[in-house]
Design a protein around this motif. Structure first.
Motif, mmCIF file in Angstrom:
data_model
loop_
_atom_site.group_PDB
_atom_site.id
_atom_site.type_symbol
_atom_site.label_atom_id
_atom_site.label_comp_id
_atom_site.label_asym_id
_atom_site.label_seq_id
_atom_site.Cartn_x
_atom_site.Cartn_y
_atom_site.Cartn_z
ATOM 1 N N SER A 246 9.562 13.523 -26.801
ATOM 2 C CA SER A 246 9.497 13.635 -28.255
ATOM 3 C C SER A 246 10.879 13.552 -28.903
ATOM 4 O O SER A 246 11.043 13.931 -30.061
ATOM 5 N N SER A 247 11.867 13.047 -28.159
ATOM 6 C CA SER A 247 13.230 12.984 -28.682
ATOM 7 C C SER A 247 13.320 12.000 -29.848
ATOM 8 O O SER A 247 12.638 10.972 -29.883
ATOM 9 N N ARG A 248 14.209 12.300 -30.775
ATOM 10 C CA ARG A 248 14.441 11.421 -31.911
ATOM 11 C C ARG A 248 15.441 10.329 -31.539
ATOM 12 O O ARG A 248 16.095 10.395 -30.498
ATOM 13 N N TYR A 301 9.785 5.407 -28.735
ATOM 14 C CA TYR A 301 8.564 5.094 -28.008
ATOM 15 C C TYR A 301 8.558 5.674 -26.599
ATOM 16 O O TYR A 301 7.872 5.159 -25.720
ATOM 17 N N LEU A 302 9.322 6.710 -26.372
ATOM 18 C CA LEU A 302 9.256 7.377 -25.080
ATOM 19 C C LEU A 302 7.895 8.045 -24.941
ATOM 20 O O LEU A 302 7.474 8.806 -25.815
ATOM 21 N N ASP A 303 7.229 7.802 -23.850
ATOM 22 C CA ASP A 303 5.909 8.391 -23.613
ATOM 23 C C ASP A 303 5.795 8.696 -22.129
ATOM 24 O O ASP A 303 5.680 7.790 -21.302
ATOM 25 N N ARG A 304 5.849 9.980 -21.796
ATOM 26 C CA ARG A 304 5.815 10.365 -20.394
ATOM 27 C C ARG A 304 4.512 9.945 -19.731
ATOM 28 O O ARG A 304 4.479 9.639 -18.535
ATOM 29 N N GLU A 305 3.438 9.964 -20.505
ATOM 30 C CA GLU A 305 2.155 9.614 -19.939
ATOM 31 C C GLU A 305 2.071 8.114 -19.591
ATOM 32 O O GLU A 305 1.226 7.709 -18.801
ATOM 33 N N VAL A 306 2.958 7.270 -20.160
ATOM 34 C CA VAL A 306 3.017 5.845 -19.828
ATOM 35 C C VAL A 306 4.065 5.599 -18.750
ATOM 36 O O VAL A 306 3.791 5.009 -17.707
ATOM 37 N N VAL A 307 5.284 6.001 -19.005
ATOM 38 C CA VAL A 307 6.375 5.885 -18.024
ATOM 39 C C VAL A 307 7.096 7.224 -18.012
ATOM 40 O O VAL A 307 7.607 7.663 -19.046
ATOM 41 N N ASP A 308 7.156 7.851 -16.860
ATOM 42 C CA ASP A 308 7.793 9.160 -16.787
ATOM 43 C C ASP A 308 9.197 9.107 -16.195
ATOM 44 O O ASP A 308 9.865 10.141 -16.131
ATOM 45 N N LYS A 309 9.650 7.887 -15.776
ATOM 46 C CA LYS A 309 10.984 7.801 -15.181
ATOM 47 C C LYS A 309 11.524 6.384 -15.393
ATOM 48 O O LYS A 309 10.817 5.396 -15.239
ATOM 49 N N VAL A 336 11.706 11.425 -17.971
ATOM 50 C CA VAL A 336 11.145 11.784 -19.276
ATOM 51 C C VAL A 336 10.342 13.065 -19.111
ATOM 52 O O VAL A 336 9.353 13.094 -18.365
ATOM 53 N N THR A 337 10.794 14.134 -19.764
ATOM 54 C CA THR A 337 10.090 15.412 -19.668
ATOM 55 C C THR A 337 8.930 15.459 -20.659
ATOM 56 O O THR A 337 8.919 14.766 -21.677
ATOM 57 N N ASP A 338 7.971 16.335 -20.331
ATOM 58 C CA ASP A 338 6.728 16.365 -21.101
ATOM 59 C C ASP A 338 6.885 17.153 -22.392
ATOM 60 O O ASP A 338 7.581 18.179 -22.441
ATOM 61 N N SER A 339 6.236 16.673 -23.429
ATOM 62 C CA SER A 339 6.058 17.388 -24.691
ATOM 63 C C SER A 339 4.578 17.427 -24.997
ATOM 64 O O SER A 339 3.799 16.607 -24.498
ATOM 65 N N ASN A 340 4.198 18.370 -25.806
ATOM 66 C CA ASN A 340 2.783 18.490 -26.142
ATOM 67 C C ASN A 340 2.432 17.467 -27.226
ATOM 68 O O ASN A 340 2.236 17.813 -28.394
#
Length: 887
Positions: A246-248, A301-309, A336-340
């Motif tokens: 969720s980083s800006r 567009y960081l999305d851990r659920e799509v690409v986590d590394k 990429v760490t998880d956010s809710n």
């Protein structure tokens, strides 16, 4: 040894000006050794060509800036005394060009010649040659590589031999340098690595053939010029960074850093960072600052659920990133760490569950959910909520921490007859706050649950637990009233139920076993039940055909009727005339207020005397004021007073009113002006008993006198042995007026005597009494100390042993009679030898201390205390006084 220096030839602009003449030859005095990126002078270009927009140098070893400053592009060694290059000035718009010639010179110092007779060579203004030199790192030769020639001025007149020492000669690395003994030529034997040896500090020597030093030792530093032969290297082979999904934009991910062994502050060590490759390749999410190596995000567009590394190949290049610069690489792993950022969702929109009625604390349904966030974190764990349908609190939902499922339970029994099914709306959300700006509760995170209640054959139900019924007070015995009603939940009626009474506080009712109706078995009196305004509770048991039962409470509200007239509280009142002009009469009614006040007070048809002397006036709703006329006499009156409530229920009471002359009602007593005392049957009986007791005492005294003639001597200390303490607190029962040596004293002191009591004694304050016990042998014990009873007590019943009573009663009487008679006679007189007034003994209520203290004639009370209290005896003791008074 002569020191060696470098001087700069100044232009004609002045001694402090480094620039040469514009558009003419410019001479700059410089040392033979020039370091890289160092200023060597300045040329005034504006005077030569002011509009020039392009400046070029003909020699690549030198570069010229727009202000005319001349810098070395690399290290330069001037092998000759002079070196020149040209500065070209061009104006592209005018297509014109001018040139400025720059001449570089280095000066020599002149040495003095040596005198032939001097043992040590002396020189004046002479120097060694050349100045310190340098050599290129990793030179390719040919070897031995000539570096420079060392020459002493003494060689012009003498034969001089040269030698060197220092690191690289006779110190490690050995034999790297050598010098020709005759010519002074200095050579290097092999390539040198600057990163290992950046400078060699040699010492040169010059000596003559006969061993004399032709010159002082000359320091000869040889600097190794850097070559870009070292690749930049990252400090770590693999970097590991983390960034929240969720980083800006512009969030710093991490910093990479590289080092270069080449010479610092040169182009060889000016590094530039870049990203060669990102895996996955697209989209490009990261960038690196070329100078600092700081990696930042360039996309949201960081999305851990799509690409986590992500894996980045980082490149660093010296020479400020120019294409010919050397390159180093490293790998950067970004996790990429998880956010809710993903809301939990139900797998389906509707669920069904079944539960038997009356069951509780049972699990009826498990509801799974899906959440794409990282498992076993607060972003994944969920909380369930019952949004609708649980208004009565029958259900509870919790979360299974292992499976993340919702567990629906029944915590309060359900009733099939009340509701066949219950519809619940369940909501779900995460433990952690949501990070994205979307609605938290959507159609995906709500679900409907339909709970079906299964019917069971149940026992009777006592609902509500408490039922109410009103019964009028004083209802006739045997009256039938509707009672407690239970019902069968299956049929919704009470058919087939039986009723029993479990508890009836006063046994006022019975219960019809079939109908449950109640029947009065006694008269219901609301005023008897305490407290009066509470309900009369009866516990009822309802039983069905299978002997299943329930209990309920029948709350009976006893309805008040006006069956009690008002009642005057007072029986007897005292009015002190003239201080008190009236007395207030109070009345109460045990019935409810609707049948009570206001009360109406009146004097019924009474005697003319009462009507003439007394009157009633209203004070408030419950009180009236009884007043007397001024001509009313001091006496006790019996006044009938009628009081009536608002409903007309009335009662008449005879009130005894004592109108007397006093200042306080407690001081009032019957005076001589009062009417004659009327003796009742009990008073007459008391007098007869007193007379009989008097005769028995006289008979006892006569027997004592006869026994005294036997001549036995009564010991002086017998009284000390036989006086006892009596703590009996009961009042005297028998009255006796002795006539054997003691005269009864009347209230008006007309005659003298003594009135005592036979029986128990009573202490009131400092009071003392004398008591005579009936039957047996009597003893006299002394009670010492003020405030105690001093009693004359006879042993009750039977005969005592000789060792307990050594003398007969006649002997005891003969000894005590004259002494007691004398004491009583003195006690019956005041200081003027006049008869005393305290023969009437006051027996007052012992719940409080009597202000009178001791009133006995044998009292130890000090004479100065006075006995005025006897003039204010309370009315209850007047009868006792009258019984002892001879009228």
């Amino acid at each position: 040894m002569v020191s060696i220096g470098v001087s700069i030839q100044h232009s004609r602009r002045g001694p402090n000006n480094l620039a040469g003449e514009a558009c003419k030859k410019v001479i700059l005095n410089v040392p033979s050794k020039l370091e890289a990126d160092k200023i060597i002078g300045r040329v005034n270009l504006e005077e030569c060509f002011r509009s020039a927009d392009l400046i070029q140098s003909s020699d690549p070893d030198f570069r010229v800036l727009s202000d005319g400053s001349v810098y070395t592009a690399r290290a330069v060694v001037l092998s000759d005394e002079k070196r020149s290059f040209t500065i070209r000035l061009s104006d592209k718009r005018k297509q014109t060009q001018k040139e400025v010639t720059v001449l570089l010179e280095h000066q020599k110092k002149v040495l003095k010649t040596r005198h032939t007779r001097e043992t040590v060579l002396r020189r004046a203004k002479r120097r060694w040659a050349p100045i310190p030199c340098s050599m290129q790192e990793n030179s390719l030769g040919p070897f031995p590589l000539f570096l420079q020639q060392v020459e002493s001025d003494a060689a012009q007149n003498y034969t001089v031999f040269y030698s060197i020492s220092g690191r690289g000669v006779d110190q490690e690395p050995l034999n790297l340098f050598y010098i020709e003994r005759d010519t002074g030529n200095l050579f290097c034997t092999q390539p040198v690595d600057r990163e290992e040896y950046d400078v060699f500090d040699l010492i040169a020597y010059a000596s003559t053939a006969d061993g004399y030093s032709a010159d002082l030792p000359l320091p000869l530093p040889i600097r190794v010029e850097d070559e870009n032969d070292n690749h930049p290297v990252f400090t770590e082979a693999i970097y590991n960074f983390e960034v929240s999904e969720s980083s800006r934009l512009g969030t710093t991910v991490g910093v990479v850093c590289a080092t270069d062994r080449d010479e610092p502050d040169t182009m060889h060590t000016r590094l530039k960072y870049s990203i060669l490759q990102q895996t996955p390749r697209s989209p490009g999410l990261f960038s690196v600052h070329p100078s600092t190596g700081v990696i930042t995000t360039v996309s949201h567009y960081l999305d851990r659920e799509v690409v986590d590394k992500y894996s980045l190949i980082m490149k660093v290049q010296d020479m400020d990133g120019q294409f010919f610069g050397l390159i180093g690489t490293s790998t950067c792993i970004i996790t990429v760490t998880d956010s809710n950022d993903n809301a939990p969702t139900f797998r389906q929109n509707a669920y069904e569950a079944f539960v038997e009625e009356n069951a509780f604390n049972v699990e009826i349904l498990r509801i799974p959910v899906e959440d794409k966030d990282l498992i076993n974190t607060a972003n994944w764990r969920v909380n369930f909520t019952i949004l609708k349908g649980n208004e009565n609190g029958h259900f509870k939902i919790s979360t299974d921490k292992e499976t993340n499922e919702g567990v629906l339970r029944v915590v309060k029994p359900l009733n099939y007859e009340e509701n066949h099914q219950v519809n619940l709306e369940i909501g779900v959300n995460n433990e952690a706050p949501f990070t994205r700006d979307i609605p938290r509760v959507t159609a995906l995170n709500r679900a409907l649950v339909t709970v079906h209640v299964r019917d069971l054959d149940e026992g009777p139900e006592c609902t509500p637990a408490a039922q109410y019924v009103r019964i009028k007070e004083n209802l006739a015995v045997g009256s039938k009233i509707n009672g407690y009603k239970a019902y069968d939940p299956e049929t919704r009626n009470g058919n087939g139920l039986r009723y029993k009474k479990l508890h009836d506080p006063k046994g006022w009712i019975t219960i019809d076993e079939i109908s449950g109706s109640i029947i009065t078995s006694k008269i219901l009196d609301r005023e008897v039940e305490s407290p009066k305004n509470e309900l009369y509770n009866i516990t009822v048991l309802a039983i069905d055909k299978d002997n299943r039962s329930c209990t309920g409470t029948l709350a009976v509200d006893i309805e008040d009727i006006n069956d009690n007239p008002p009642e005057i509280l007072q029986e007897y009142v005292v009015i002190c005339k003239p201080k008190m002009g009236y007395t207030d009469i109070l009345a109460v009614d045990p019935d409810e207020p609707v049948h009570g006040a206001p009360f109406y007070f009146s004097l019924p048809n009474t005697s003319p005397e009462i009507s003439r002397l007394w009157s009633l006036t209203k004070v408030n709703d419950t009180a009236a004021r009884l007043s007397y006329q001024k001509n009313a006499g001091f006496q006790e009156y019996t006044i009938p007073i009628t009081v009536k409530d608002r409903a007309g229920q009335a009662a008449t009471k005879l009130l005894r009113v004592n109108l007397c002359e006093c200042t306080h009602p407690a001081q009032c007593r019957v005076t001589s002006r009062s009417a004659g005392v009327v003796l009742g049957k009990w008073a007459i009986l008391a007098i007869l008993l007193g007379i009989a007791l008097l005769f028995s005492v006289l008979l006892t005294l006569v027997c004592g006198v006869l026994g005294a003639t036997k001549g036995k001597r009564f010991p002086e200390d017998l009284a000390q042995q036989n006086l006892i303490i009596s703590n009996t607190e009961a009042p005297g029962d028998d009255r006796v007026c002795s006539a054997n040596g003691f005269m009864t004293q009347t209230a008006n002191n007309s005659s003298q005597g003594f009135c005592g009591t036979v029986g128990s004694g009573m202490k009131n304050g400092g009071q003392e009494t004398i008591e005579m016990m009936k039957g047996g042998h009597q003893t006299l014990e002394s009670c010492r100390g003020a405030g105690h009873h001093h009693t004359l007590d006879s042993c009750r019943g039977g005969h005592t042993e000789v060792d307990n009573c050594r003398y007969t009663y006649s002997e005891w009487h003969s000894f005590t009679q004259p002494r007691l008679g004398e004491k009583l006679h003195r006690c019956n007189q005041n200081e003027d030898h006049m008869p005393s007034q305290d023969y009437v003994l006051t027996y007052n209520y012992e719940g409080r201390g009597s202000p009178a203290g001791s009133v006995g004639c044998c009292s130890e009370k000090q004479e100065e205390d006075g006995l005025d209290f006897l003039n204010n005896l309370e009315p209850k003791f007047i009868t006792l006084a009258e019984a002892c008074t001879k009228r």
